[in-house]
Write an enzyme that holds these catalytic residues in place. Structure first.
Site: not given
Length: 215
Positions: A9, A82
């Site tokens: 990201h 994550e």
């Protein structure tokens, strides 16, 4: 041969503040949005057919920007999230106690059963991101997917494809909006299955940013 692109990201507010994110979230910065647009420009020339993203806000926004450039639909997969960093999420790194910093260091120094209190181990992370990757093998023939995920998650995925244990010392730097590529193939001179073609490419970015764990 199936080619799968991996994108971390864009830069977030908490990246810039050196704050631990994990499965908590913060928005992309203006730089992060620009990084995602530059990935989109690059991805448009790669023949991407599917975008599969972690369902956290920072990856969703990155994926949306890339999808606008590629004209692809997005599928969200929570297995691409994550690493869960437990009680340290939202904390600034410089504010950690000695004990808390010890928990965090276990994630990067090769501690086999290391984890932050209330969080995941690297093996648990590896199991779920590999399961998400395996789903790409079920896509139609000729597909070329792009996965949008996170720094530790993607680093663990690439490292374990290379044959390292999930808890190996963390020595692969994947900057915000870097692009990696892995291929599923059969070759006379490579092990069958997944291989790493490129990792951490930032040649498409004007000014790659460092994340909170890489300064």
């Amino acid at each position: 041969m199936l080619q799968v692109y991996l994108v971390r990201h864009g830069e977030t507010q908490w990246n810039a503040e050196r704050r631990i994110q994990g499965q908590s979230d913060s928005p992309l910065t203006a730089k992060g949005e620009q990084q995602a647009m530059q990935v989109g420009e690059r991805a448009r020339s790669l023949g991407i057919t599917h975008i599969i993203s972690s369902d956290l806000g920072r990856t969703k926004r990155t994926a949306e920007i890339i999808a606008q450039a590629c004209g692809c639909d997005i599928t969200f997969d929570s297995r691409l999230r994550e690493l869960d960093m437990g009680v340290l999420e939202k904390r600034q790194i410089d504010s950690l106690t000695e004990e808390e910093e010890g928990w965090r260091r276990q994630l990067v120094n090769g501690t086999q059963d290391g984890r932050i209190l209330g969080g995941e181990s690297m093996q648990e992370l590896s199991d779920r991101v590999h399961a998400a990757l395996a789903s790409c093998l079920e896509l139609p023939q000729g597909s070329r997917p792009l996965l949008v995920s996170h720094g530790i998650a993607l680093g663990c995925l690439v490292s374990t494809i290379l044959g390292l244990p999930a808890w190996a010392e963390r020595r692969l730097r994947l900057r915000n909006c870097s692009i990696s590529r892995i291929d599923y193939q059969e070759s006379q001179w490579l092990a069958s299955g997944w291989v790493v073609e490129t990792a951490g490419d930032v040649s498409h970015l004007d000014a790659p940013a460092l994340d909170e764990l890489q300064r």
